[in-house]
Scaffold this motif. Structure first.
Motif, PDB file in Angstrom:
ATOM      1  N   GLN A  84     -77.203  56.070  72.964  1.00  0.00           N
ATOM      2  CA  GLN A  84     -76.129  57.069  73.084  1.00  0.00           C
ATOM      3  C   GLN A  84     -75.164  56.660  74.206  1.00  0.00           C
ATOM      4  N   TYR A 212     -68.231  53.079  66.886  1.00  0.00           N
ATOM      5  CA  TYR A 212     -68.775  53.807  68.041  1.00  0.00           C
ATOM      6  C   TYR A 212     -70.160  54.397  67.735  1.00  0.00           C
ATOM      7  N   TYR A 263     -72.208  62.979  83.725  1.00  0.00           N
ATOM      8  CA  TYR A 263     -71.436  64.112  83.195  1.00  0.00           C
ATOM      9  C   TYR A 263     -70.887  64.963  84.347  1.00  0.00           C
TER      10      TYR A 263
END
Ligand code: GLU
Length: 325
Positions: A84, A212, A263
């Protein structure tokens, strides 16, 4: 072909010269895992994709690549999982190498993101380009820069790069996960069309998304992540796939990881832990201790910022153990 003997890529500084005071032993890693396990029940696995929602929230594994001193592991380290967002670190490195720093940072920023990694709000601020290469809009712009004339060849190039960095020729993509993401990628699709309307990508949106999604679905284990992170730790040039990754490029990527890798929690993380890291929504996480170690973690129980709860706590403890700064 199985896991190849390290190194598939070669560096000049993977010696033991930095290896004095910062030894982590397997027993201490086991102890850290035991300390962290009770916190896993506070998190939840991602339900972003059906494939990710099948992960076990009580799993936690770590591997540390100590260079000449080998790799140590602890926890449930047999698990494989998709990279990911962790792959964004390596696509950035490829883009820097292929296009150069100036080209890359004319098209993506170097700022901390405010808000969610895939939101339209974090997409573009005053500069008119995505805030950094690790939010999804920025990562899509980076994918647009990579070599390859179609989505499959672009993704295959990244897969080869990951295989070379890890020394594991068996690594492949989980195509079911990639297809599933493509079907559910409307948020990323929206970002793609915004990028295209602003002239920030030249590839068609569907092609870009398919490249992607395949890159995000590259499937690894914690040892693979530790090996790849160890390459990022290098203080001098790295030779891989006939290219030279410059020490300055590795440094730049480490710096970005430090303040944008986690994040919305990136600022807190940089202050509390201080080890450049990157999390992914699968629970994959890497950490890079300059000149010393590459750390790979898998902990699919996520906190509300989508960071691995186990990964974050392990990194806090490792940072304290190493007394890094
Ligand atoms: N493939 C995921 C996405 O693009 C990655 C998100 C993540 O790991 O943060 O939404």
């Amino acid at each position: 072909m199985g896991r190849q003997a390290w190194p598939v890529c070669t560096t000049e500084d993977f010696s033991t010269k930095w290896w004095n005071s910062t030894v982590i032993a397997t027993e201490s890693l086991d102890a850290l895992i035991d300390q962290v396990r009770p916190f896993l029940s506070r998190g939840e696995v991602s339900n972003y994709l059906p494939e990710l929602s099948q992960a076990r929230s009580d799993e936690l594994a770590v591997a540390v690549d100590l260079g000449a001193n080998g790799v140590i592991t602890a926890g449930d380290n047999g698990a494989t999982f998709t990279m990911q967002s962790v792959v964004k670190v390596f696509t950035l490195l490829l883009a820097l190498n292929y296009r150069g720093k100036e080209y890359v940072f004319e098209r993506v920023g170097r700022d901390q993101a405010v808000g969610s990694y895939n939101s339209l709000e974090t997409f573009i601020r005053d500069s008119g380009v995505p805030v950094n290469p690790f939010v999804n809009a920025g990562a899509l712009v980076i994918v647009d820069m990579l070599p390859g004339h179609d989505p499959d060849s672009r993704a295959a190039h990244v897969l080869e790069f990951i295989r070379a960095l890890t020394g594991n020729a068996e690594i492949s993509m989980n195509i079911d996960t990639a297809r599933s993401e493509l079907l559910l990628a409307d948020q990323n699709r929206a970002l793609g069309y915004c990028l295209r309307s602003r002239g920030l990508i030249s590839t068609g949106v569907e092609e870009l998304l398919w490249a992607y999604c395949q890159m995000c679905a590259i499937e690894v284990d914690v040892v693979d992540l530790a090996h790849a992170s160890r390459v990022l730790a290098g203080g001098s040039d790295v030779h891989v796939m006939g290219q030279v990754l410059r020490a300055s490029q590795l440094r730049l990527v480490r710096r970005l990881m430090l303040y944008t890798g986690m994040y919305e929690a990136s600022g807190h993380y940089a202050c509390d832990v201080g080890i450049p890291a990157k999390c992914g929504i699968s629970g994959a996480m890497i950490g890079v201790v300059r000149h010393h170690q590459g750390i790979g973690i898998y902990g699919p129980a996520l906190d509300k910022s989508a960071n691995s709860i186990g990964g974050l706590r392990l990194m806090q403890l490792i940072s304290a153990t190493l007394d890094i700064d």
